[in-house]
Design an enzyme around this catalytic site. Structure first.
Site, PDB file in Angstrom:
ATOM      1  CG  ASP A  68      -0.345  -0.498   2.490  1.00  0.00           C
ATOM      2  OD1 ASP A  68       0.895  -0.434   2.617  1.00  0.00           O
ATOM      3  OD2 ASP A  68      -1.090  -0.944   3.373  1.00  0.00           O
ATOM      4  CG  ASP A 137      -8.943  -1.247  11.053  1.00  0.00           C
ATOM      5  OD1 ASP A 137      -8.020  -2.032  10.723  1.00  0.00           O
ATOM      6  OD2 ASP A 137      -9.255  -0.242  10.375  1.00  0.00           O
ATOM      7  CG  HIS A 139      -5.913  -2.355   8.191  1.00  0.00           C
ATOM      8  ND1 HIS A 139      -5.984  -1.027   8.508  1.00  0.00           N
ATOM      9  CD2 HIS A 139      -4.642  -2.719   8.487  1.00  0.00           C
ATOM     10  CE1 HIS A 139      -4.811  -0.609   8.961  1.00  0.00           C
ATOM     11  NE2 HIS A 139      -3.982  -1.614   8.961  1.00  0.00           N
ATOM     12  CD  GLU A 144      -8.653   0.881   7.127  1.00  0.00           C
ATOM     13  OE1 GLU A 144      -8.644  -0.123   7.863  1.00  0.00           O
ATOM     14  OE2 GLU A 144      -8.014   1.918   7.379  1.00  0.00           O
TER      15      GLU A 144
HETATM   16  P1  PGA Z   1       1.872  -1.852  12.421  1.00  0.00           P
HETATM   17  O1  PGA Z   1       0.723  -1.809  11.313  1.00  0.00           O
HETATM   18  O2  PGA Z   1       2.846  -2.903  11.966  1.00  0.00           O
HETATM   19  O3  PGA Z   1       2.481  -0.472  12.386  1.00  0.00           O
HETATM   20  O4  PGA Z   1       1.230  -2.199  13.702  1.00  0.00           O
HETATM   21  C1  PGA Z   1       0.151  -2.980  10.869  1.00  0.00           C
HETATM   22  C2  PGA Z   1      -0.914  -2.651   9.833  1.00  0.00           C
HETATM   23  O5  PGA Z   1      -1.544  -1.585   9.929  1.00  0.00           O
HETATM   24  O6  PGA Z   1      -1.130  -3.469   8.931  1.00  0.00           O
END
Ligand code: PGA
Length: 257
Positions: A68, A137, A139, A144
């Site tokens: 992403d 959440d 994702h 999302e």
């Molecule tokens: P993080 O993010 O590794 O910074 O916890 C994970 C994600 O949002 O997929």
């Protein structure tokens, strides 16, 4: 069935994944990596860079596709995922920057440029190992809750929760972009091996929902249940809400060798 491996620390978990990736690249020098950003995979890339150096693993034919990218940051912004991937992956590992691709944001993530990105993954032969984090959440990538389980690379709007979670990388929450371009869940599921990492208690509920909850677009991470080859790598805290923890530990201790 996913393989779920729980380590006593994020460091031990990251070492395991770094070794898995090093072996993969050694066996297939033209490996196509699916690259995640965020805090979680940082130690994996550090460990992999050490192994590449210590074992003199050739990486010049390795290519990579990031999951992403934010829309709307000026080019070169240090928190753009292009800059993060360059800083944390490309330079430490010594990868060829021309072989590393990020979802297209220059034109705001037009459907046409997203199709070109997908075609590029296909022309590279598909992703061999997709590294994944998971959001609080649920994702994966920036898919999302509510994302179609068949979705492809496209423009998405971030949730308030994701923007709050990622505010730590920016001067304030207001500076976190609202939009992104992310590989779709359908895109991610085409990788040959998914490796999902999660550390810390803040991830425990999302991990349990993804690994053991019902398959649902409300928890995009649950889409990993559709994939025939998934390795979930956790620390104790992220595994705290798993119902079948005892079984996962038993299966790992008794893995066929
Ligand atoms: P993080 O993010 O590794 O910074 O916890 C994970 C994600 O949002 O997929």
């Amino acid at each position: 069935m996913a393989e779920v491996i729980v380590f006593e620390s994020p460091e031990a978990a990251a070492s395991h994944v770094a070794a898995l990736l090093a072996d993969q690249i050694e066996n297939d020098p033209a490996t196509v990596l699916g690259l995640a950003t965020g805090s979680t995979p940082g130690r994996v890339y550090e460990g992999l860079a050490r192994l590449v150096r210590d074992r003199s693993i050739a990486v010049d034919a390795v290519s990579g596709f990031a999951l992403d990218e934010y829309v709307g940051l000026e080019p070169g912004h240090p928190e753009s995922y292009r800059a993060v991937i360059d800083r944390e992956v490309v330079r430490p590992l010594g990868l060829d920057p021309d072989r590393i691709h990020l979802p297209p944001v220059a034109d705001g993530g037009s459907p046409e440029s997203c199709r070109v990105f997908e075609d590029r993954i296909a022309r590279a032969g598909g992703v061999d190992v997709q590294i994944l984090g998971i959001g609080t959440d649920g994702h994966i990538g920036f898919n999302e809750p509510g994302s179609s389980l068949g979705s492809r690379t496209r423009l998405k709007t971030l949730t308030a929760r994701t923007r709050r979670d990622n505010a730590r990388f920016f001067a304030s929450e207001d500076e976190v972009p609202v939009h992104c371009v992310t590989q779709g869940i359908g895109t991610i599921l085409e990788a040959r091996h998914l490796v999902l990492l999660a550390f810390g208690e803040a991830k425990a509920a999302a991990v349990a929902a993804a690994v053991e909850g019902p398959l649902s677009a409300s928890v995009p991470g649950s889409a990993i249940q559709l994939h025939p080859r998934v390795t979930v790598v956790l620390d104790d805290a992220a595994a705290a809400e798993l119902r079948h923890r005892e079984y996962y530990d038993f299966a790992w201790a008794n893995r066929p060798r």
